[in-house]
Write a protein that holds these residues in place. Structure first.
Motif, PDB file in Angstrom:
ATOM      1  N   SER A 124       0.843  -1.209   0.000  1.00 22.78           N
ATOM      2  CA  SER A 124       0.000   0.000   0.000  1.00 22.78           C
ATOM      3  C   SER A 124       0.872   1.251   0.000  1.00 22.78           C
ATOM      4  CB  SER A 124      -0.959  -0.001   1.200  1.00 22.78           C
ATOM      5  OG  SER A 124      -0.217  -0.113   2.391  1.00 22.78           O
ATOM      6  N   LYS A 125       2.068   1.141   0.633  1.00 27.59           N
ATOM      7  CA  LYS A 125       2.964   2.294   0.679  1.00 27.59           C
ATOM      8  C   LYS A 125       3.464   2.642  -0.730  1.00 27.59           C
ATOM      9  CE  LYS A 125       5.444   4.471   4.116  1.00 27.59           C
ATOM     10  NZ  LYS A 125       4.357   5.210   4.732  1.00 27.59           N
ATOM     11  N   GLY A 126       3.693   1.605  -1.540  1.00 21.93           N
ATOM     12  CA  GLY A 126       4.164   1.826  -2.905  1.00 21.93           C
ATOM     13  C   GLY A 126       3.164   2.651  -3.703  1.00 21.93           C
ATOM     14  N   GLU A 127       1.881   2.344  -3.511  1.00 19.41           N
ATOM     15  CA  GLU A 127       0.830   3.094  -4.223  1.00 19.41           C
ATOM     16  C   GLU A 127       0.809   4.544  -3.755  1.00 19.41           C
ATOM     17  OE1 GLU A 127      -3.964   2.803  -5.177  1.00 19.41           O
ATOM     18  OE2 GLU A 127      -3.113   1.572  -3.583  1.00 19.41           O
ATOM     19  N   GLU A 128       0.939   4.746  -2.442  1.00 21.67           N
ATOM     20  CA  GLU A 128       0.939   6.106  -1.880  1.00 21.67           C
ATOM     21  C   GLU A 128       2.130   6.895  -2.417  1.00 21.67           C
ATOM     22  OE1 GLU A 128       0.765   5.951   2.389  1.00 21.67           O
ATOM     23  OE2 GLU A 128      -0.993   4.641   2.358  1.00 21.67           O
ATOM     24  N   ASN A 129       3.295   6.247  -2.433  1.00 19.32           N
ATOM     25  CA  ASN A 129       4.508   6.935  -2.910  1.00 19.32           C
ATOM     26  C   ASN A 129       4.388   7.342  -4.376  1.00 19.32           C
ATOM     27  OD1 ASN A 129       5.610   6.609  -0.429  1.00 19.32           O
ATOM     28  ND2 ASN A 129       6.856   4.817  -0.958  1.00 19.32           N
ATOM     29  N   MET A 130       3.791   6.447  -5.180  1.00 21.00           N
ATOM     30  CA  MET A 130       3.595   6.772  -6.605  1.00 21.00           C
ATOM     31  C   MET A 130       2.683   7.978  -6.774  1.00 21.00           C
ATOM     32  SD  MET A 130       3.144   3.288  -8.777  1.00 21.00           S
ATOM     33  CE  MET A 130       2.263   4.111 -10.070  1.00 21.00           C
ATOM     34  N   MET A 131       1.569   8.000  -6.004  1.00 21.03           N
ATOM     35  CA  MET A 131       0.595   9.097  -6.093  1.00 21.03           C
ATOM     36  C   MET A 131       1.243  10.402  -5.671  1.00 21.03           C
ATOM     37  SD  MET A 131      -2.673   9.072  -6.914  1.00 21.03           S
ATOM     38  CE  MET A 131      -2.712  10.558  -7.851  1.00 21.03           C
ATOM     39  N   GLU A 132       2.024  10.319  -4.554  1.00 22.79           N
ATOM     40  CA  GLU A 132       2.680  11.537  -4.061  1.00 22.79           C
ATOM     41  C   GLU A 132       3.671  12.056  -5.096  1.00 22.79           C
ATOM     42  OE1 GLU A 132       4.942  13.387  -0.181  1.00 22.79           O
ATOM     43  OE2 GLU A 132       4.685  11.218  -0.267  1.00 22.79           O
ATOM     44  N   GLN A 133       4.398  11.146  -5.720  1.00 21.16           N
ATOM     45  CA  GLN A 133       5.393  11.538  -6.722  1.00 21.16           C
ATOM     46  C   GLN A 133       4.718  12.252  -7.897  1.00 21.16           C
ATOM     47  OE1 GLN A 133       8.689  11.212  -6.074  1.00 21.16           O
ATOM     48  NE2 GLN A 133       8.936  12.511  -7.888  1.00 21.16           N
ATOM     49  N   GLN A 134       3.572  11.692  -8.325  1.00 18.26           N
ATOM     50  CA  GLN A 134       2.839  12.316  -9.453  1.00 18.26           C
ATOM     51  C   GLN A 134       2.420  13.742  -9.104  1.00 18.26           C
ATOM     52  OE1 GLN A 134      -0.384   9.540 -10.260  1.00 18.26           O
ATOM     53  NE2 GLN A 134       0.564   8.908 -12.165  1.00 18.26           N
ATOM     54  N   ILE A 135       1.811  13.911  -7.911  1.00 16.53           N
ATOM     55  CA  ILE A 135       1.325  15.244  -7.503  1.00 16.53           C
ATOM     56  C   ILE A 135       2.513  16.185  -7.298  1.00 16.53           C
ATOM     57  CG2 ILE A 135       0.003  16.519  -5.741  1.00 16.53           C
ATOM     58  CD1 ILE A 135      -1.837  14.725  -7.330  1.00 16.53           C
ATOM     59  N   LYS A 136       3.587  15.655  -6.724  1.00 19.79           N
ATOM     60  CA  LYS A 136       4.779  16.477  -6.473  1.00 19.79           C
ATOM     61  C   LYS A 136       5.376  16.974  -7.794  1.00 19.79           C
ATOM     62  CE  LYS A 136       9.140  16.337  -3.946  1.00 19.79           C
ATOM     63  NZ  LYS A 136      10.167  15.467  -3.355  1.00 19.79           N
ATOM     64  N   ASP A 137       5.461  16.055  -8.784  1.00 22.64           N
ATOM     65  CA  ASP A 137       5.984  16.444 -10.109  1.00 22.64           C
ATOM     66  C   ASP A 137       5.144  17.563 -10.725  1.00 22.64           C
ATOM     67  OD1 ASP A 137       7.922  14.564  -9.837  1.00 22.64           O
ATOM     68  OD2 ASP A 137       6.990  13.075 -11.168  1.00 22.64           O
ATOM     69  N   ILE A 138       3.807  17.435 -10.558  1.00 20.65           N
ATOM     70  CA  ILE A 138       2.911  18.476 -11.112  1.00 20.65           C
ATOM     71  C   ILE A 138       3.166  19.798 -10.391  1.00 20.65           C
ATOM     72  CG2 ILE A 138       0.487  19.201 -11.343  1.00 20.65           C
ATOM     73  CD1 ILE A 138      -0.230  16.185 -11.600  1.00 20.65           C
ATOM     74  N   ALA A 139       3.298  19.749  -9.054  1.00 19.33           N
ATOM     75  CA  ALA A 139       3.508  20.972  -8.270  1.00 19.33           C
ATOM     76  C   ALA A 139       4.842  21.623  -8.611  1.00 19.33           C
ATOM     77  CB  ALA A 139       3.432  20.651  -6.782  1.00 19.33           C
ATOM     78  N   GLU A 140       5.855  20.816  -8.898  1.00 18.84           N
ATOM     79  CA  GLU A 140       7.185  21.365  -9.178  1.00 18.84           C
ATOM     80  C   GLU A 140       7.270  22.095 -10.516  1.00 18.84           C
ATOM     81  OE1 GLU A 140       9.713  17.985  -8.691  1.00 18.84           O
ATOM     82  OE2 GLU A 140       9.960  18.306  -6.526  1.00 18.84           O
ATOM     83  N   THR A 141       6.310  21.831 -11.419  1.00 19.26           N
ATOM     84  CA  THR A 141       6.303  22.574 -12.699  1.00 19.26           C
ATOM     85  C   THR A 141       5.753  23.994 -12.514  1.00 19.26           C
ATOM     86  OG1 THR A 141       4.130  21.675 -13.254  1.00 19.26           O
ATOM     87  CG2 THR A 141       6.035  20.503 -14.134  1.00 19.26           C
ATOM     88  N   GLY A 142       5.324  24.318 -11.287  1.00 15.46           N
ATOM     89  CA  GLY A 142       4.787  25.665 -11.026  1.00 15.46           C
ATOM     90  C   GLY A 142       3.274  25.754 -11.147  1.00 15.46           C
ATOM     91  N   VAL A 143       2.615  24.595 -11.332  1.00 14.60           N
ATOM     92  CA  VAL A 143       1.153  24.584 -11.462  1.00 14.60           C
ATOM     93  C   VAL A 143       0.510  24.856 -10.108  1.00 14.60           C
ATOM     94  CG1 VAL A 143      -0.816  23.032 -11.874  1.00 14.60           C
ATOM     95  CG2 VAL A 143       1.089  23.050 -13.469  1.00 14.60           C
ATOM     96  N   LYS A 144      -0.515  25.710 -10.101  1.00 12.90           N
ATOM     97  CA  LYS A 144      -1.239  25.999  -8.854  1.00 12.90           C
ATOM     98  C   LYS A 144      -2.661  25.436  -8.874  1.00 12.90           C
ATOM     99  CE  LYS A 144       1.111  30.381  -7.832  1.00 12.90           C
ATOM    100  NZ  LYS A 144       0.869  31.826  -7.651  1.00 12.90           N
ATOM    101  N   VAL A 145      -3.194  25.210 -10.097  1.00 13.19           N
ATOM    102  CA  VAL A 145      -4.590  24.755 -10.213  1.00 13.19           C
ATOM    103  C   VAL A 145      -4.639  23.516 -11.107  1.00 13.19           C
ATOM    104  CG1 VAL A 145      -6.951  25.387 -10.886  1.00 13.19           C
ATOM    105  CG2 VAL A 145      -5.407  27.136 -10.006  1.00 13.19           C
ATOM    106  N   ILE A 146      -5.336  22.472 -10.643  1.00 13.88           N
ATOM    107  CA  ILE A 146      -5.560  21.272 -11.466  1.00 13.88           C
ATOM    108  C   ILE A 146      -7.048  21.198 -11.780  1.00 13.88           C
ATOM    109  CG2 ILE A 146      -5.468  18.756 -11.548  1.00 13.88           C
ATOM    110  CD1 ILE A 146      -3.170  18.825  -9.549  1.00 13.88           C
TER     111      ILE A 146
END
Length: 544
Positions: free
Chosen positions: A269-291
């Protein structure tokens, strides 16, 4: 052996049992004319600023209170085949110009009424229709000469306003100045430099409560929704749009995982959480504020979006997604991946607001010009909001028609009387029997000033005589003064009551064509309706 009963000789002999057949002047032509007259009389009392409202309850028991002929016809579902021809002509007018549907119906009804008199006098159908077509051709030749001006610059509000004001006036008399100003602002702000103007780029958001004067124009889009996460505001935001759900995607193939102990279960279950966090983090790092997403938002994705301070908006309609992409300049992505800078859109202000008790999400641009503008309209009841929306629709369509043909004509029935006067003179010069139908065509044109006066409660005969007198003195822009207590005329150009050239042109053309089509029908053959016997009701059935 069953007795064979012979059928009556004639046309009925050829048809299946249950078919209906009408022919000749009495049975077919006059029947058709009377049906069309009834339809025209129903809508003509709703013509003009003082037009009466109709209360229509459609097949789904939805109530409409309106004086908009297009809506009335759409919800009535007319069955009579001849009346349907008139309905089709008015629908064609709605598609071509977006306004003038009532004029088509009223004028076609008046033409048919006058044609009935001529037919009863002994003229043949061919002579009547030929005369009508000659008169129509003559009227359309005269029409360009009656133009009282053009709108030279579509970006100047003062030039566009009078034409929009007249279109809105027939639906919202009393509020036309305020509404016309709103519509003009919205239309000018999205008017593209090269490509053609699209009506779809003006959105209407109806919010119950307050009054019409609280309506506003917003550069951008407004959605009647709540945000999904905790973040409710973003300034100068990069926006990414996904057309898929914001959630961990299921695999296409079925997989079986064998877990032997508790540690493996936790790690899984941790692997799934880490993948989801990585996806959201990557989106946030591009400077996006709104999804913005077109599907459901998973709990896990929502948790991490709140952690990285991302605002999440969920839109259920794919059309709304497309329009929002157009408004902010984004590319909709089919899969949750970190976007490139080209795929992101930009919006100056994204915030949650509450108007009345309706929560809304606003995507607002600071620029004076934007690809999409939204008119937020307020009103005390749903019916009032619907009526204002129809008025806005007419105003926007008028603006679009002006971009095609910028000529304007004097309104208030002035053009019709001038045409009637000139067409009647033309009729007198004709040697054949067509002259009678040409004169009747001119008489039918009087339906516009007549109904304007009648609906305003003024004596129509007095108004007509005063208008004819003014037009004989070469005052070609003398129209009906609906605000006077007695029969009076006004200068339509000075009063800034204008009609569009293109609306009048097509209305006369469509109405004449529809009337001639109805007149040329000499037989009605109706086959038996399809469908077997109705099912017997079962008294033992439950309510469900």
């Amino acid at each position: 052996m069953a007795l064979h009963v012979p059928r009556a000789p004639g046309f009925a002999q050829m048809m299946k049992e249950g078919a209906k057949h009408y022919s000749g002047l009495e049975e077919a032509v006059f029947r058709n004319i009377s049906a069309c007259k009834e339809l025209a009389q129903t809508t003509i009392s709703a013509y003009g600023p003082h037009g009466q409202n109709k209360m229509v309850i459609n097949h789904l028991e939805k109530l409409f209170v309106t004086n908009d002929a297009a809506t009335i016809l759409r919800e009535l579902e007319v069955e009579h085949p001849a009346a349907k021809i008139l309905v089709m002509a008015s629908q064609q007018q709605e598609q071509e110009c977006g306004d003038g549907t009532n004029l088509v119906l009223g004028f076609a009804g008046a033409l048919l009424e006058n044609a009935e008199e001529l037919l009863r006098m002994g003229l043949s159908v061919a002579e009547v229709t030929e005369g009508f077509e000659m008169a129509c051709k003559k009227a359309l030749d005269i029409l360009p000469g009656l133009s009282c001006g053009t709108v030279s610059n579509m970006r100047v509000k003062e030039e566009v306003l009078p034409a929009i004001r007249t279109a809105v006036m027939s639906k919202q008399y009393g509020n036309e100045d305020f509404l016309a100003s709103l519509i003009a602002d919205a239309c000018i702000s999205i008017l593209p430099a090269k490509v053609s103007f699209s009506v779809d780029n003006i959105r209407v958001c109806k919010i119950l409560g307050s009054g019409i004067l609280q309506s506003t124009v917003i550069q951008g889009m407004v959605f009647k929704r709540q945000v999904e996460g905790d973040v409710t505001k973003a300034e100068h935001a990069k926006v990414v749009v996904y057309s898929c759900p914001l959630d961990s995607m299921q695999t296409e193939t079925k997989g079986t995982v064998l877990i032997k102990n508790a540690d493996e279960l936790l790690n899984f279950s941790k692997g799934e959480e880490n993948m989801m966090e990585q996806q959201i983090k990557d989106i946030a790092e591009t400077g996006v504020k709104v999804i913005v997403t077109g599907g459901k938002v998973g709990d896990l994705a929502l948790h991490y979006a709140n952690k990285y301070q991302l605002m999440i908006v969920r839109l259920l309609s794919k059309w709304d997604l497309r329009r929002l992409c157009k408004s902010i300049g984004a590319t909709p992505l089919p899969k949750v991946i970190s976007p490139t800078s080209d795929e992101c859109g930009f919006c100056n202000h994204v915030f949650v607001d509450e108007i009345g008790d309706t929560p809304i999400i606003v995507f607002k641009q600071d620029a004076k010009e934007s690809p999409i503008a939204t008119i937020v309209i307020r009103g005390s009841t749903e019916n009032i909001l619907d009526d204002i929306e129809r008025a806005v629709d007419d105003g926007v369509n008028t603006f679009k028609a002006l971009t095609k043909d910028n000529r304007t004509l004097p309104g208030a029935g002035a053009v019709e009387i001038e045409l009637a006067s000139q067409v009647a003179t033309f009729g007198e010069s004709l040697p054949g029997l067509e002259q009678y139908s040409v004169k009747k065509f001119a008489e039918a044109l009087e339906i516009v000033p007549k109904s304007l006066a009648k609906n305003a409660g003024i004596k129509e005969t007095e108004v007509l005589s005063k208008m004819y007198a003014a037009h004989h003195e070469k005052k070609t822009s003398a129209g009906v003064d609906i605000e006077a207590d007695v029969a009076a005329v006004l200068n339509a150009v000075e009063a800034k009551v204008f009609d569009l050239f293109v609306t009048k042109y097509w209305a006369i053309k469509f109405a004449t064509s529809a009337a001639c089509t109805v007149l040329r029908v000499d037989q009605i053959i109706m086959a038996k309706k399809a469908g077997g016997p109705k099912a017997k009701p079962n008294k033992d059935w439950d309510e469900d």
